[in-house]
Design a protein around this motif. Structure first.
Motif, mmCIF file in Angstrom:
data_model
loop_
_atom_site.group_PDB
_atom_site.id
_atom_site.type_symbol
_atom_site.label_atom_id
_atom_site.label_comp_id
_atom_site.label_asym_id
_atom_site.label_seq_id
_atom_site.Cartn_x
_atom_site.Cartn_y
_atom_site.Cartn_z
ATOM 1 N N VAL A 117 0.846 -1.198 0.000
ATOM 2 C CA VAL A 117 0.000 0.000 0.000
ATOM 3 C C VAL A 117 0.883 1.250 0.000
ATOM 4 N N TYR A 118 1.943 1.231 0.798
ATOM 5 C CA TYR A 118 2.880 2.365 0.796
ATOM 6 C C TYR A 118 3.463 2.578 -0.597
ATOM 7 N N LYS A 119 3.825 1.486 -1.252
ATOM 8 C CA LYS A 119 4.430 1.593 -2.586
ATOM 9 C C LYS A 119 3.433 2.139 -3.606
ATOM 10 N N ARG A 120 2.169 1.802 -3.451
ATOM 11 C CA ARG A 120 1.141 2.265 -4.401
ATOM 12 C C ARG A 120 0.788 3.733 -4.197
ATOM 13 N N ALA A 121 0.968 4.235 -2.999
ATOM 14 C CA ALA A 121 0.572 5.613 -2.685
ATOM 15 C C ALA A 121 1.372 6.611 -3.524
ATOM 16 N N ASN A 122 0.671 7.628 -4.003
ATOM 17 C CA ASN A 122 1.336 8.726 -4.692
ATOM 18 C C ASN A 122 1.818 9.778 -3.708
ATOM 19 N N GLN A 123 1.110 9.887 -2.584
ATOM 20 C CA GLN A 123 1.431 10.913 -1.580
ATOM 21 C C GLN A 123 1.049 10.389 -0.210
ATOM 22 N N GLU A 124 1.981 10.471 0.727
ATOM 23 C CA GLU A 124 1.679 10.153 2.120
ATOM 24 C C GLU A 124 1.405 11.465 2.833
ATOM 25 N N ILE A 125 0.277 11.519 3.531
ATOM 26 C CA ILE A 125 -0.062 12.732 4.276
ATOM 27 C C ILE A 125 -0.330 12.384 5.735
ATOM 28 N N SER A 126 -0.075 13.362 6.592
ATOM 29 C CA SER A 126 -0.268 13.172 8.021
ATOM 30 C C SER A 126 -1.125 14.296 8.573
ATOM 31 N N PHE A 127 -1.949 13.966 9.524
ATOM 32 C CA PHE A 127 -2.755 14.958 10.220
ATOM 33 C C PHE A 127 -2.131 15.290 11.568
ATOM 34 N N GLY A 128 -0.876 14.907 11.752
ATOM 35 C CA GLY A 128 -0.161 15.218 12.977
ATOM 36 C C GLY A 128 0.424 13.971 13.605
ATOM 37 N N LYS A 129 1.174 14.175 14.663
ATOM 38 C CA LYS A 129 1.861 13.072 15.333
ATOM 39 C C LYS A 129 0.966 12.303 16.299
ATOM 40 N N MET A 130 -0.189 12.882 16.619
ATOM 41 C CA MET A 130 -1.104 12.186 17.528
ATOM 42 C C MET A 130 -1.783 11.028 16.810
ATOM 43 N N THR A 131 -2.074 9.993 17.554
ATOM 44 C CA THR A 131 -2.824 8.874 17.009
ATOM 45 C C THR A 131 -4.303 9.125 17.270
ATOM 46 N N LEU A 132 -5.092 9.059 16.206
ATOM 47 C CA LEU A 132 -6.541 9.203 16.338
ATOM 48 C C LEU A 132 -7.182 7.854 16.036
ATOM 49 N N PRO A 133 -8.315 7.549 16.661
ATOM 50 C CA PRO A 133 -9.032 6.330 16.296
ATOM 51 C C PRO A 133 -9.366 6.377 14.807
ATOM 52 N N HIS A 134 -9.214 5.257 14.142
ATOM 53 C CA HIS A 134 -9.431 5.217 12.698
ATOM 54 C C HIS A 134 -10.838 5.667 12.313
ATOM 55 N N GLN A 135 -11.810 5.345 13.160
ATOM 56 C CA GLN A 135 -13.183 5.725 12.845
ATOM 57 C C GLN A 135 -13.359 7.239 12.942
#
Length: 159
Positions: A117-135
């Protein structure tokens, strides 16, 4: 134009579903929008690293089965590029201008995502260093996609 969120696991909380439905309704004036849920793998409490990799690979296969070759793929990853809302809006606009008709946002499972999945991604984005529940992340992401379209169309939105 189509924007998709592909996410591992079922959304259970009613309030989160309602929030996503509200933003999906608002998005309908700008784009087609859909959320695709793929089945999550059961994980053991004290699983080995190898067992965790098997889980990520199985979930990754399900994710990639929903991605087409010409889709532009954003992978939500804690070490991805952090963008402001205007930067995300601009980036999305650039992909559409360059002829990408489908933008896909991927939210992996609780263990993360597979190397494939990482290899397929065109762009990795982050909403910050905190972990949020996936839902909860699904709701936050949907709101940011909506905000991006408002920004692209020079429409007011609270800052």
């Amino acid at each position: 134009m189509l924007v998709k969120i592909i996410s591992v696991g079922k959304l259970k909380e009613k309030y989160l579903k309602q929030g996503i439905e509200e933003y999906a309704k608002r998005l309908s004036r700008y784009t087609k929008f859909e959320v695709i849920e793929v089945k999550d793998e059961p994980t053991k409490e004290n699983a080995s690293e190898a067992e965790d990799e098997l889980v990520k690979n199985a979930e990754g296969e399900r994710i990639l089965a929903k991605v087409k070759d010409d889709d532009y793929v954003y992978l939500l990853a804690i070490n991805g590029k952090m963008m402001s809302s205007p930067e995300l809006a601009k980036h999305m606009q650039q992909q559409m201008t360059q002829g990408k008709s489908t933008l896909v946002f991927i939210i992996g499972g609780s263990l993360g995502t597979s190397d494939a999945v990482y290899k397929r991604a065109n762009q990795e984005i982050s909403f910050g260093k905190m972990t949020l529940p996936h839902q909860l992340m699904r709701l936050v992401l949907t709101e940011q996609i909506y905000r991006s379209f408002r920004i692209q169309n020079n429409e007011p939105y609270h800052k």
